[in-house]
Design a protein around this motif. Structure first.
Motif, PDB file in Angstrom:
ATOM      1  N   PRO A   3       0.762  -1.228  -0.051  1.00  0.00           N
ATOM      2  CA  PRO A   3       0.134  -0.011  -0.032  1.00  0.00           C
ATOM      3  C   PRO A   3       0.940   1.220  -0.004  1.00  0.00           C
ATOM      4  CG  PRO A   3      -0.073  -0.840   2.368  1.00  0.00           C
ATOM      5  CD  PRO A   3       0.638  -1.787   1.215  1.00  0.00           C
ATOM      6  N   PHE A   4       0.329   2.303  -0.459  1.00  0.00           N
ATOM      7  CA  PHE A   4       0.778   3.800  -0.410  1.00  0.00           C
ATOM      8  C   PHE A   4       0.285   4.357   0.940  1.00  0.00           C
ATOM      9  CE2 PHE A   4      -0.306   8.238  -0.940  1.00  0.00           C
ATOM     10  CZ  PHE A   4       0.707   8.721  -1.022  1.00  0.00           C
ATOM     11  N   ILE A   5       1.305   4.907   1.696  1.00  0.00           N
ATOM     12  CA  ILE A   5       1.034   5.367   2.932  1.00  0.00           C
ATOM     13  C   ILE A   5       1.251   6.836   2.979  1.00  0.00           C
ATOM     14  CG2 ILE A   5       1.276   5.492   5.380  1.00  0.00           C
ATOM     15  CD1 ILE A   5       0.427   2.787   4.209  1.00  0.00           C
ATOM     16  N   TYR A   6      -0.162   7.723   3.003  1.00  0.00           N
ATOM     17  CA  TYR A   6      -0.193   9.194   2.789  1.00  0.00           C
ATOM     18  C   TYR A   6       0.330   9.795   4.199  1.00  0.00           C
ATOM     19  CZ  TYR A   6      -1.624  13.948   2.248  1.00  0.00           C
ATOM     20  OH  TYR A   6      -1.626  15.391   2.125  1.00  0.00           O
ATOM     21  N   THR A   7       1.440  10.659   4.152  1.00  0.00           N
ATOM     22  CA  THR A   7       1.798  11.385   5.421  1.00  0.00           C
ATOM     23  C   THR A   7       1.404  12.745   5.077  1.00  0.00           C
ATOM     24  OG1 THR A   7       4.055  11.566   4.656  1.00  0.00           O
ATOM     25  CG2 THR A   7       3.755   9.664   5.993  1.00  0.00           C
ATOM     26  N   ILE A  16       8.822   1.162  11.602  1.00  0.00           N
ATOM     27  CA  ILE A  16       7.598   0.497  11.261  1.00  0.00           C
ATOM     28  C   ILE A  16       7.538  -0.786  12.281  1.00  0.00           C
ATOM     29  CG2 ILE A  16       6.452  -0.993   9.450  1.00  0.00           C
ATOM     30  CD1 ILE A  16       7.855   0.460   7.492  1.00  0.00           C
ATOM     31  N   LYS A  17       6.329  -1.186  12.663  1.00  0.00           N
ATOM     32  CA  LYS A  17       5.944  -2.338  13.633  1.00  0.00           C
ATOM     33  C   LYS A  17       4.800  -2.988  13.660  1.00  0.00           C
ATOM     34  CE  LYS A  17       6.000  -4.420  17.936  1.00  0.00           C
ATOM     35  NZ  LYS A  17       5.476  -5.774  17.745  1.00  0.00           N
ATOM     36  N   ARG A  18       4.804  -4.290  13.128  1.00  0.00           N
ATOM     37  CA  ARG A  18       3.681  -4.988  12.914  1.00  0.00           C
ATOM     38  C   ARG A  18       3.297  -5.526  14.316  1.00  0.00           C
ATOM     39  NH1 ARG A  18       7.647  -8.230  10.419  1.00  0.00           N
ATOM     40  NH2 ARG A  18       7.855  -9.944  11.722  1.00  0.00           N
ATOM     41  N   THR A  19       1.974  -6.050  14.612  1.00  0.00           N
ATOM     42  CA  THR A  19       1.310  -6.238  15.748  1.00  0.00           C
ATOM     43  C   THR A  19       1.487  -7.887  15.958  1.00  0.00           C
ATOM     44  OG1 THR A  19      -0.749  -6.550  15.070  1.00  0.00           O
ATOM     45  CG2 THR A  19      -0.023  -4.295  16.060  1.00  0.00           C
ATOM     46  N   SER A  20       2.114  -8.424  15.189  1.00  0.00           N
ATOM     47  CA  SER A  20       2.051  -9.880  15.285  1.00  0.00           C
ATOM     48  C   SER A  20       3.091 -10.417  16.454  1.00  0.00           C
ATOM     49  CB  SER A  20       2.493 -10.556  14.058  1.00  0.00           C
ATOM     50  OG  SER A  20       3.903 -10.216  13.734  1.00  0.00           O
ATOM     51  N   SER A  21       2.995 -11.500  16.913  1.00  0.00           N
ATOM     52  CA  SER A  21       4.096 -11.800  17.887  1.00  0.00           C
ATOM     53  C   SER A  21       5.404 -11.770  17.741  1.00  0.00           C
ATOM     54  CB  SER A  21       3.492 -13.251  18.468  1.00  0.00           C
ATOM     55  OG  SER A  21       4.077 -14.169  17.762  1.00  0.00           O
ATOM     56  N   VAL A  81      -2.826  -8.356   9.465  1.00  0.00           N
ATOM     57  CA  VAL A  81      -2.004  -8.062  10.688  1.00  0.00           C
ATOM     58  C   VAL A  81      -1.879  -6.349  10.569  1.00  0.00           C
ATOM     59  CG1 VAL A  81       0.427  -8.044  11.742  1.00  0.00           C
ATOM     60  CG2 VAL A  81      -0.594 -10.090  10.491  1.00  0.00           C
ATOM     61  N   ASP A  82      -2.122  -6.031  11.847  1.00  0.00           N
ATOM     62  CA  ASP A  82      -2.185  -4.417  11.980  1.00  0.00           C
ATOM     63  C   ASP A  82      -0.670  -4.056  11.964  1.00  0.00           C
ATOM     64  OD1 ASP A  82      -4.845  -4.084  12.079  1.00  0.00           O
ATOM     65  OD2 ASP A  82      -4.918  -4.176  14.214  1.00  0.00           O
ATOM     66  N   THR A  83      -0.414  -2.858  11.330  1.00  0.00           N
ATOM     67  CA  THR A  83       0.898  -2.506  11.412  1.00  0.00           C
ATOM     68  C   THR A  83       1.057  -0.753  11.703  1.00  0.00           C
ATOM     69  OG1 THR A  83       1.717  -3.873   9.568  1.00  0.00           O
ATOM     70  CG2 THR A  83       2.994  -2.226   9.827  1.00  0.00           C
ATOM     71  N   TYR A  84       1.865  -0.597  12.505  1.00  0.00           N
ATOM     72  CA  TYR A  84       1.856   0.898  13.112  1.00  0.00           C
ATOM     73  C   TYR A  84       3.254   1.464  12.319  1.00  0.00           C
ATOM     74  CZ  TYR A  84      -1.585  -0.830  16.370  1.00  0.00           C
ATOM     75  OH  TYR A  84      -2.693  -1.053  16.889  1.00  0.00           O
ATOM     76  N   TYR A  85       3.456   2.735  12.135  1.00  0.00           N
ATOM     77  CA  TYR A  85       4.596   3.323  11.835  1.00  0.00           C
ATOM     78  C   TYR A  85       4.582   4.741  12.347  1.00  0.00           C
ATOM     79  CZ  TYR A  85       1.696   6.590   8.825  1.00  0.00           C
ATOM     80  OH  TYR A  85       0.817   7.620   8.281  1.00  0.00           O
ATOM     81  N   MET A  86       5.724   5.332  12.247  1.00  0.00           N
ATOM     82  CA  MET A  86       6.128   6.545  12.969  1.00  0.00           C
ATOM     83  C   MET A  86       6.953   7.178  11.997  1.00  0.00           C
ATOM     84  SD  MET A  86       7.560   7.902  16.405  1.00  0.00           S
ATOM     85  CE  MET A  86       8.310   6.462  16.642  1.00  0.00           C
ATOM     86  N   ALA A  87       6.579   8.428  11.362  1.00  0.00           N
ATOM     87  CA  ALA A  87       7.528   8.849  10.322  1.00  0.00           C
ATOM     88  C   ALA A  87       7.708  10.427  10.709  1.00  0.00           C
ATOM     89  CB  ALA A  87       6.707   9.027   8.929  1.00  0.00           C
ATOM     90  N   PHE A  88       9.021  10.796  10.403  1.00  0.00           N
ATOM     91  CA  PHE A  88       9.420  12.252  10.433  1.00  0.00           C
ATOM     92  C   PHE A  88       9.926  12.676   9.225  1.00  0.00           C
ATOM     93  CE2 PHE A  88       9.825  10.071  14.531  1.00  0.00           C
ATOM     94  CZ  PHE A  88       9.371  11.110  15.623  1.00  0.00           C
ATOM     95  N   ALA A  89       9.556  14.137   8.879  1.00  0.00           N
ATOM     96  CA  ALA A  89       9.705  14.863   7.670  1.00  0.00           C
ATOM     97  C   ALA A  89      11.018  15.188   7.377  1.00  0.00           C
ATOM     98  CB  ALA A  89       8.803  16.253   7.713  1.00  0.00           C
ATOM     99  N   GLU A  90      11.461  15.175   6.191  1.00  0.00           N
ATOM    100  CA  GLU A  90      12.862  15.816   5.694  1.00  0.00           C
ATOM    101  C   GLU A  90      12.932  17.093   6.108  1.00  0.00           C
ATOM    102  OE1 GLU A  90      15.262  15.915   1.756  1.00  0.00           O
ATOM    103  OE2 GLU A  90      14.537  13.977   2.238  1.00  0.00           O
ATOM    104  N   HIS A  91      11.985  18.008   5.708  1.00  0.00           N
ATOM    105  CA  HIS A  91      11.900  19.388   5.969  1.00  0.00           C
ATOM    106  C   HIS A  91      10.430  19.510   6.558  1.00  0.00           C
ATOM    107  CE1 HIS A  91      15.201  20.224   3.508  1.00  0.00           C
ATOM    108  NE2 HIS A  91      14.621  19.166   2.418  1.00  0.00           N
TER     109      HIS A  91
END
Length: 104
Positions: A3-7, A16-21, A81-91
């Protein structure tokens, strides 16, 4: 192809972290991986390992987010599987009198 993730901004680094064990915390950054082709180097945030590499490009860096390039069942692209992400901008600052961030 995932998928494309719009930020709304061009990411400088992504965790990136998935919720599986067996979910791991992957950190991908533009300093280590400046292009959208080839193997991507990552850091492990949840182990004492330094990190490793993901074949197949793993992700594409885009001007307004990122696209997972791994097929389903690998890295951060697991079906059901649910996946979480955290992204920080270049600018990170775009305001009055400035131009929005553009892709390379």
């Amino acid at each position: 192809d995932g998928p494309f993730i719009y930020t709304g901004f061009k990411p400088s680094w992504i965790m990136i972290k998935r919720t599986s064990s067996s979910g791991e915390w992957f950190i991908l950054d533009r300093g280590r991986n400046p292009t959208n082709t080839g193997t991507k180097e990552y850091l492990d945030a949840d182990t004492t390992d330094a990190g490793g590499s993901l074949d197949g490009g793993a992700i594409d860096w885009l001007s307004n987010g990122f696209k997972l390039r791994q097929e389903s069942g690998y890295g951060a692209n697991y079906s059901g599987v649910d996946t979480y992400y955290m992204a920080f901008a270049e600018h990170p600052f775009v305001g009055d009198g400035t131009n929005p961030v553009t892709a390379r």
